[in-house]
Motif scaffolding. Structure first.
Motif, mmCIF file in Angstrom:
data_model
loop_
_atom_site.group_PDB
_atom_site.id
_atom_site.type_symbol
_atom_site.label_atom_id
_atom_site.label_comp_id
_atom_site.label_asym_id
_atom_site.label_seq_id
_atom_site.Cartn_x
_atom_site.Cartn_y
_atom_site.Cartn_z
ATOM 1 N N MET A 1 -14.244 30.027 -0.235
ATOM 2 C CA MET A 1 -14.756 28.998 0.665
ATOM 3 C C MET A 1 -15.981 28.345 0.055
ATOM 4 O O MET A 1 -16.781 29.001 -0.591
ATOM 5 C CB MET A 1 -15.193 29.613 2.005
ATOM 6 C CG MET A 1 -14.099 30.096 2.900
ATOM 7 S SD MET A 1 -13.206 28.745 3.662
ATOM 8 C CE MET A 1 -11.590 29.445 3.643
ATOM 9 N N ASP A 2 -16.097 27.073 0.334
ATOM 10 C CA ASP A 2 -17.282 26.350 -0.102
ATOM 11 C C ASP A 2 -18.420 26.654 0.858
ATOM 12 O O ASP A 2 -18.505 27.744 1.404
ATOM 13 C CB ASP A 2 -16.995 24.844 -0.132
ATOM 14 C CG ASP A 2 -16.014 24.463 -1.231
ATOM 15 O OD1 ASP A 2 -15.822 25.270 -2.150
ATOM 16 O OD2 ASP A 2 -15.456 23.363 -1.155
ATOM 17 N N ARG A 27 -12.133 16.395 6.697
ATOM 18 C CA ARG A 27 -12.967 16.153 5.515
ATOM 19 C C ARG A 27 -13.286 14.661 5.376
ATOM 20 O O ARG A 27 -14.412 14.289 5.079
ATOM 21 C CB ARG A 27 -12.257 16.677 4.272
ATOM 22 C CG ARG A 27 -13.146 16.637 3.053
ATOM 23 C CD ARG A 27 -12.524 17.194 1.808
ATOM 24 N NE ARG A 27 -11.259 17.872 2.030
ATOM 25 C CZ ARG A 27 -10.534 18.412 1.079
ATOM 26 N NH1 ARG A 27 -10.948 18.370 -0.163
ATOM 27 N NH2 ARG A 27 -9.395 18.998 1.332
ATOM 28 N N TYR A 81 -16.632 27.465 8.299
ATOM 29 C CA TYR A 81 -16.133 27.368 6.933
ATOM 30 C C TYR A 81 -14.691 26.899 7.054
ATOM 31 O O TYR A 81 -13.945 27.348 7.934
ATOM 32 C CB TYR A 81 -16.173 28.722 6.227
ATOM 33 C CG TYR A 81 -17.573 29.210 5.966
ATOM 34 C CD1 TYR A 81 -18.296 28.760 4.860
ATOM 35 C CD2 TYR A 81 -18.183 30.115 6.831
ATOM 36 C CE1 TYR A 81 -19.591 29.196 4.630
ATOM 37 C CE2 TYR A 81 -19.476 30.551 6.605
ATOM 38 C CZ TYR A 81 -20.173 30.090 5.510
ATOM 39 O OH TYR A 81 -21.452 30.518 5.284
ATOM 40 N N GLU A 83 -11.498 25.320 4.304
ATOM 41 C CA GLU A 83 -10.979 24.693 3.098
ATOM 42 C C GLU A 83 -10.022 23.602 3.545
ATOM 43 O O GLU A 83 -9.125 23.850 4.353
ATOM 44 C CB GLU A 83 -10.254 25.723 2.239
ATOM 45 C CG GLU A 83 -9.958 25.245 0.852
ATOM 46 C CD GLU A 83 -9.470 26.365 -0.035
ATOM 47 O OE1 GLU A 83 -8.553 26.103 -0.837
ATOM 48 O OE2 GLU A 83 -9.997 27.486 0.074
ATOM 49 N N ASN A 89 -7.299 26.628 8.980
ATOM 50 C CA ASN A 89 -8.169 27.168 7.937
ATOM 51 C C ASN A 89 -9.605 27.394 8.399
ATOM 52 O O ASN A 89 -10.451 27.800 7.594
ATOM 53 C CB ASN A 89 -8.170 26.237 6.718
ATOM 54 C CG ASN A 89 -6.822 26.178 6.033
ATOM 55 O OD1 ASN A 89 -5.988 27.057 6.202
ATOM 56 N ND2 ASN A 89 -6.595 25.129 5.268
#
Length: 169
Positions: A1-2, A27, A81, A83, A89
């Motif tokens: 995860m970013d 996003r 979090y 993705e 997700n």
């Protein structure tokens, strides 16, 4: 995860009547800092159909339209979090403080959850604290799912918000 992602600030008018809660902006929406920025998402087209108006191109004009119709936009999730953009997700979510918003805006009489994840998150954290109508509406997401409705079916379900606002704009 970013890194942890943060939802957008709420869109509010002086006296909103319907709070439309998404789960977490996509996003694309987060990059543009605009609600429902993915042009494939049905959200704006559903609203245009409900209010029988021509599509609006400018985001600022879309926000004026929302405010003029006594709608408010926010998300059930304040940070998480994730993705990609799929609700499936989402991990380690923290909810937005919806009860505080409702105290600041007692004119809100309906919480319209845009999709299952928004509704499930809201109910997980706040269902016992809220004494106004809550409706789970079909997601406006363009991502096909097991229970995807046609555009016309979504519009029919979303019509419930008209019962809570004065269509005097």
């Amino acid at each position: 995860m970013d890194k942890r992602i943060i939802s957008l600030a709420p869109v509010l008018s002086a006296h909103p009547k319907v709070l439309i809660l998404g789960s977490m902006p996509s996003r694309i929406s987060l990059e543009k800092q605009q609600y429902y920025a993915n042009t494939r998402n049905h959200f704006w087209n559903i609203l245009y159909t409900l209010f029988q108006i021509a599509p609006i191109e400018s985001y600022d004009e879309k926000i004026q339209f929302v405010r003029k119709r006594h709608l408010a936009l926010w998300d059930s999730i304040g940070s998480c979090y994730r993705e990609g953009s799929l609700d499936a997700n989402i991990e380690d979510e923290t909810p937005n403080d919806i009860p505080a918003l409702l105290k600041m805006y007692p004119s809100i009489s309906l919480i319209a959850c845009n999709g299952t994840k928004s509704y499930q998150t809201f109910m997980k954290y706040f269902s016992v604290d809220i004494d106004i109508d809550i409706k789970k509406l079909p997601s406006t997401s363009p991502i096909p799912g097991r229970y995807t409705k046609s555009f016309e079916g979504k519009v029919a379900d979303w019509k419930v918000i008209l019962d809570y606002i004065e269509n005097d704009a």
